[in-house]
Structure formats: C-alpha cells, structure tokens
Write a protein that holds these residues in place. Sequence first.
Motif, PDB file in Angstrom:
ATOM      1  N   TRP A  58       1.118  -1.402   0.039  1.00  0.00           N
ATOM      2  CA  TRP A  58      -0.139  -0.278  -0.478  1.00  0.00           C
ATOM      3  C   TRP A  58       0.659   1.087  -0.124  1.00  0.00           C
ATOM      4  O   TRP A  58       2.197   1.580   0.768  1.00  0.00           O
ATOM      5  CB  TRP A  58      -0.926   0.265   1.280  1.00  0.00           C
ATOM      6  CG  TRP A  58      -2.021  -0.855   1.476  1.00  0.00           C
ATOM      7  CD1 TRP A  58      -1.703  -1.951   0.720  1.00  0.00           C
ATOM      8  CD2 TRP A  58      -2.595  -1.464   2.066  1.00  0.00           C
ATOM      9  NE1 TRP A  58      -3.227  -2.677   1.471  1.00  0.00           N
ATOM     10  CE2 TRP A  58      -3.855  -2.165   2.027  1.00  0.00           C
ATOM     11  CE3 TRP A  58      -3.068  -0.793   3.905  1.00  0.00           C
ATOM     12  CZ2 TRP A  58      -4.528  -2.443   2.892  1.00  0.00           C
ATOM     13  CZ3 TRP A  58      -3.783  -1.132   4.458  1.00  0.00           C
ATOM     14  CH2 TRP A  58      -4.109  -2.133   4.241  1.00  0.00           C
ATOM     15  N   GLY A  77      -5.929   5.396   7.889  1.00  0.00           N
ATOM     16  CA  GLY A  77      -7.037   5.291   7.416  1.00  0.00           C
ATOM     17  C   GLY A  77      -8.534   4.658   8.260  1.00  0.00           C
ATOM     18  O   GLY A  77      -8.883   4.198   7.872  1.00  0.00           O
ATOM     19  N   LEU A 109      -9.373   4.398   2.578  1.00  0.00           N
ATOM     20  CA  LEU A 109      -8.155   3.762   2.030  1.00  0.00           C
ATOM     21  C   LEU A 109      -8.598   3.692   0.516  1.00  0.00           C
ATOM     22  O   LEU A 109      -7.679   3.575  -0.487  1.00  0.00           O
ATOM     23  CB  LEU A 109      -8.047   2.329   2.697  1.00  0.00           C
ATOM     24  CG  LEU A 109      -7.822   1.759   3.865  1.00  0.00           C
ATOM     25  CD1 LEU A 109      -7.567   0.197   4.062  1.00  0.00           C
ATOM     26  CD2 LEU A 109      -6.414   2.106   4.352  1.00  0.00           C
ATOM     27  N   ASN A 111      -4.673   4.314  -2.224  1.00  0.00           N
ATOM     28  CA  ASN A 111      -3.928   3.544  -1.838  1.00  0.00           C
ATOM     29  C   ASN A 111      -3.170   2.280  -1.846  1.00  0.00           C
ATOM     30  O   ASN A 111      -2.181   1.760  -1.856  1.00  0.00           O
ATOM     31  CB  ASN A 111      -4.654   3.529  -0.005  1.00  0.00           C
ATOM     32  CG  ASN A 111      -3.254   3.886   0.681  1.00  0.00           C
ATOM     33  OD1 ASN A 111      -2.241   4.383   0.388  1.00  0.00           O
ATOM     34  ND2 ASN A 111      -4.047   1.727   1.842  1.00  0.00           N
TER      35      ASN A 111
END
Length: 140
Positions: A40, A58, A82, A85
């Motif tokens: 990520w 997040g 998220l 990401n």
Amino acid sequence: MKLWSIRSLLLLTATGVAKAIVNERDILVEFYQATGGNAWNNDYGWADQTTDICDWYGVTCNGEDITGRRVQESSKVLALNLSSNFVTGRTPASLWTLPSLEGVDLSDNPHLEVDFTSLQQVASSPLKKLALRKSATTSM
C-alpha cells in the motif's frame, strides 16, 4: 493460545445465551494480508501488534475527538478510508462483520475487487456509506 489469534470468541452470559465477540484486529489484519497491505502507499501501523488499531492509517474509531485522539478505552472501528492507497486483490468477506462499521471508502484502487458475500448475511449492518468508484468491483 493467544486471544488475539482467535477470530471470534463465545461469551456465555449469566442466562447461558452465547454472544459472538468479534476480534476487530484479526479482521483488519486479514483485510491487510488479502489486499496486498505491504505494498500500500501508506500502511502505517497496520498489522503491528504494538499499535492500537485505532491508530492505523485510514481507520476511524468511535471514542475519538476531532483530532483523532482516543478519548475512550473501548473504541470500535467506525470507518475505513483507504482511497487511492494501492489496495489490491479481493477484500475478505469478514470485513463486513465489523460490528460498528458505518463507512468504507476504497475508491480509486483500480485493482481491488470487493467481496460482499457476508454483507448479505449480516442482518443489521450499520453500514451507511460505501465508496468504490474506480475500483475493480463490478457488482454488488
């Protein structure tokens, strides 16, 4: 056997009725692992056993003030944000079993497919907001 390694526990109340206790950390770690978390853009705190899940990037919990600082000890996961990401793969069905989850924003993750299987089985989901634009999800 360590408590944090068990997906859910049964707690017998004084009346003998069983209630499921959801281990939010285990569900979030499963989500992290299933969706390429180590790649990520930002995975601050995720899967770190020493970091409170409410401090993970997040993750929003109840019991926080407007700055995100914890003001309650027993916080529950309210939302995941998220977006953009680089979340990839397929979300685990267990994501929808988070008992207080009201909002999820996984938009702008074009290689992510969302599994809604268990959401159909959760009779009283608190989910109010779901953002999936520009993801690989094609149906609900």
